[in-house]
Design a protein around this motif. Structure first.
Motif, PDB file in Angstrom:
ATOM      1  N   MET A 116       0.816  -1.191   0.000  1.00 14.30           N
ATOM      2  CA  MET A 116       0.000   0.000   0.000  1.00 14.30           C
ATOM      3  C   MET A 116       0.863   1.261   0.000  1.00 14.30           C
ATOM      4  N   ASP A 117       2.065   1.147   0.562  1.00 15.55           N
ATOM      5  CA  ASP A 117       2.961   2.304   0.578  1.00 15.55           C
ATOM      6  C   ASP A 117       3.333   2.731  -0.837  1.00 15.55           C
ATOM      7  N   TYR A 118       3.488   1.742  -1.726  1.00 20.02           N
ATOM      8  CA  TYR A 118       3.846   2.060  -3.103  1.00 20.02           C
ATOM      9  C   TYR A 118       2.715   2.834  -3.781  1.00 20.02           C
ATOM     10  N   VAL A 119       1.484   2.416  -3.549  1.00 21.11           N
ATOM     11  CA  VAL A 119       0.338   3.117  -4.135  1.00 21.11           C
ATOM     12  C   VAL A 119       0.241   4.523  -3.574  1.00 21.11           C
ATOM     13  N   GLU A 120       0.476   4.674  -2.288  1.00 20.84           N
ATOM     14  CA  GLU A 120       0.459   6.005  -1.681  1.00 20.84           C
ATOM     15  C   GLU A 120       1.508   6.912  -2.324  1.00 20.84           C
ATOM     16  N   SER A 121       2.696   6.374  -2.566  1.00 19.97           N
ATOM     17  CA  SER A 121       3.737   7.197  -3.201  1.00 19.97           C
ATOM     18  C   SER A 121       3.367   7.529  -4.638  1.00 19.97           C
ATOM     19  N   LEU A 122       2.713   6.607  -5.334  1.00 19.75           N
ATOM     20  CA  LEU A 122       2.246   6.893  -6.695  1.00 19.75           C
ATOM     21  C   LEU A 122       1.185   7.992  -6.693  1.00 19.75           C
ATOM     22  N   LEU A 123       0.272   7.921  -5.744  1.00 19.72           N
ATOM     23  CA  LEU A 123      -0.772   8.944  -5.650  1.00 19.72           C
ATOM     24  C   LEU A 123      -0.173  10.301  -5.295  1.00 19.72           C
ATOM     25  N   GLU A 124       0.826  10.318  -4.426  1.00 19.56           N
ATOM     26  CA  GLU A 124       1.493  11.576  -4.093  1.00 19.56           C
ATOM     27  C   GLU A 124       2.192  12.156  -5.317  1.00 19.56           C
ATOM     28  N   GLU A 125       2.851  11.295  -6.078  1.00 16.08           N
ATOM     29  CA  GLU A 125       3.514  11.755  -7.301  1.00 16.08           C
ATOM     30  C   GLU A 125       2.495  12.271  -8.309  1.00 16.08           C
ATOM     31  N   TYR A 126       1.379  11.563  -8.416  1.00 11.65           N
ATOM     32  CA  TYR A 126       0.312  11.979  -9.328  1.00 11.65           C
ATOM     33  C   TYR A 126      -0.220  13.350  -8.937  1.00 11.65           C
ATOM     34  N   PHE A 127      -0.426  13.539  -7.646  1.00  7.28           N
ATOM     35  CA  PHE A 127      -0.908  14.815  -7.128  1.00  7.28           C
ATOM     36  C   PHE A 127       0.063  15.932  -7.479  1.00  7.28           C
ATOM     37  N   ASP A 128       1.343  15.703  -7.220  1.00  2.89           N
ATOM     38  CA  ASP A 128       2.355  16.728  -7.494  1.00  2.89           C
ATOM     39  C   ASP A 128       2.435  17.076  -8.975  1.00  2.89           C
ATOM     40  N   VAL A 129       2.443  16.064  -9.824  1.00  2.00           N
ATOM     41  CA  VAL A 129       2.544  16.305 -11.267  1.00  2.00           C
ATOM     42  C   VAL A 129       1.299  17.011 -11.778  1.00  2.00           C
ATOM     43  N   SER A 130       0.135  16.624 -11.283  1.00  2.00           N
ATOM     44  CA  SER A 130      -1.108  17.220 -11.767  1.00  2.00           C
ATOM     45  C   SER A 130      -1.259  18.674 -11.321  1.00  2.00           C
ATOM     46  N   GLN A 131      -0.567  19.068 -10.255  1.00  2.13           N
ATOM     47  CA  GLN A 131      -0.647  20.433  -9.772  1.00  2.13           C
ATOM     48  C   GLN A 131       0.262  21.377 -10.550  1.00  2.13           C
ATOM     49  N   THR A 132       1.095  20.818 -11.417  1.00  2.00           N
ATOM     50  CA  THR A 132       1.988  21.627 -12.242  1.00  2.00           C
ATOM     51  C   THR A 132       1.157  22.435 -13.227  1.00  2.00           C
ATOM     52  N   LEU A 133       1.425  23.701 -13.294  1.00  2.00           N
ATOM     53  CA  LEU A 133       0.622  24.575 -14.151  1.00  2.00           C
ATOM     54  C   LEU A 133       0.890  24.365 -15.634  1.00  2.00           C
ATOM     55  N   GLN A 134       2.084  23.974 -15.987  1.00  2.00           N
ATOM     56  CA  GLN A 134       2.433  23.821 -17.397  1.00  2.00           C
ATOM     57  C   GLN A 134       2.380  22.348 -17.776  1.00  2.00           C
ATOM     58  N   LEU A 135       1.178  21.849 -18.017  1.00  2.00           N
ATOM     59  CA  LEU A 135       1.022  20.456 -18.404  1.00  2.00           C
ATOM     60  C   LEU A 135       1.238  20.322 -19.900  1.00  2.00           C
ATOM     61  N   GLY A 136       2.421  19.927 -20.277  1.00  2.00           N
ATOM     62  CA  GLY A 136       2.736  19.691 -21.674  1.00  2.00           C
ATOM     63  C   GLY A 136       2.537  18.229 -22.005  1.00  2.00           C
ATOM     64  N   GLN A 137       2.914  17.830 -23.204  1.00  2.00           N
ATOM     65  CA  GLN A 137       2.738  16.448 -23.646  1.00  2.00           C
ATOM     66  C   GLN A 137       3.500  15.464 -22.760  1.00  2.00           C
ATOM     67  N   GLU A 138       4.738  15.821 -22.370  1.00  2.00           N
ATOM     68  CA  GLU A 138       5.522  14.893 -21.558  1.00  2.00           C
ATOM     69  C   GLU A 138       4.907  14.713 -20.170  1.00  2.00           C
ATOM     70  N   TRP A 139       4.299  15.751 -19.619  1.00  2.00           N
ATOM     71  CA  TRP A 139       3.626  15.636 -18.322  1.00  2.00           C
ATOM     72  C   TRP A 139       2.375  14.783 -18.435  1.00  2.00           C
ATOM     73  N   LEU A 140       1.659  14.947 -19.528  1.00  2.00           N
ATOM     74  CA  LEU A 140       0.447  14.161 -19.743  1.00  2.00           C
ATOM     75  C   LEU A 140       0.783  12.673 -19.843  1.00  2.00           C
ATOM     76  N   GLU A 141       1.828  12.353 -20.581  1.00  2.00           N
ATOM     77  CA  GLU A 141       2.250  10.962 -20.691  1.00  2.00           C
ATOM     78  C   GLU A 141       2.690  10.405 -19.344  1.00  2.00           C
ATOM     79  N   SER A 142       3.328  11.234 -18.556  1.00  2.00           N
ATOM     80  CA  SER A 142       3.748  10.822 -17.215  1.00  2.00           C
ATOM     81  C   SER A 142       2.531  10.532 -16.336  1.00  2.00           C
ATOM     82  N   LEU A 143       1.534  11.412 -16.394  1.00  2.00           N
ATOM     83  CA  LEU A 143       0.308  11.191 -15.617  1.00  2.00           C
ATOM     84  C   LEU A 143      -0.396   9.902 -16.041  1.00  2.00           C
ATOM     85  N   LEU A 144      -0.483   9.665 -17.333  1.00  2.00           N
ATOM     86  CA  LEU A 144      -1.145   8.458 -17.832  1.00  2.00           C
ATOM     87  C   LEU A 144      -0.399   7.199 -17.383  1.00  2.00           C
TER      88      LEU A 144
END
Length: 93
Positions: A1-29
């Motif tokens: 469960m710790d791994y999923v929590e870290s993934l969700l934290e990373e997802y949260f951080d990346v999604s809060q980035t104001l400049q969502l370009g193509q590379e960020w979108l691929e990272s989120l997916l």
């Protein structure tokens, strides 16, 4: 469960980035897919939407805790088949 929590934290951080370009979108997916795999649910929009939409003003800790609860509940709902009880399965055999 710790791994999923870290993934969700990373997802949260990346999604809060104001400049969502193509590379960020691929990272989120990619993170979305990994979260679904870790929860053993299909990587469909239905399950991705459970943690994809982040309400404004929510803290990272609340987002992670809420997402884990929602994913756990929906996973149980996905695997629970009330029409396929042990009685009905043995009767069909």
């Amino acid at each position: 469960m710790d791994y999923v929590e870290s993934l969700l934290e990373e997802y949260f951080d990346v999604s809060q980035t104001l400049q969502l370009g193509q590379e960020w979108l691929e990272s989120l997916l990619a993170i979305e897919e990994e979260i679904c795999w870790e929860f053993n649910v299909p990587t469909t929009n239905k399950f991705r939407d459970l943690f994809r939409l982040i309400p404004s003003g929510i803290s990272k800790e609340n987002y992670v805790a809420t997402s884990i609860q929602i994913l756990s509940r929906e996973k149980a709902r996905y695997y629970y088949k009330p029409n396929h009880t042990v009685y009905h399965q043995s009767k069909a055999a």
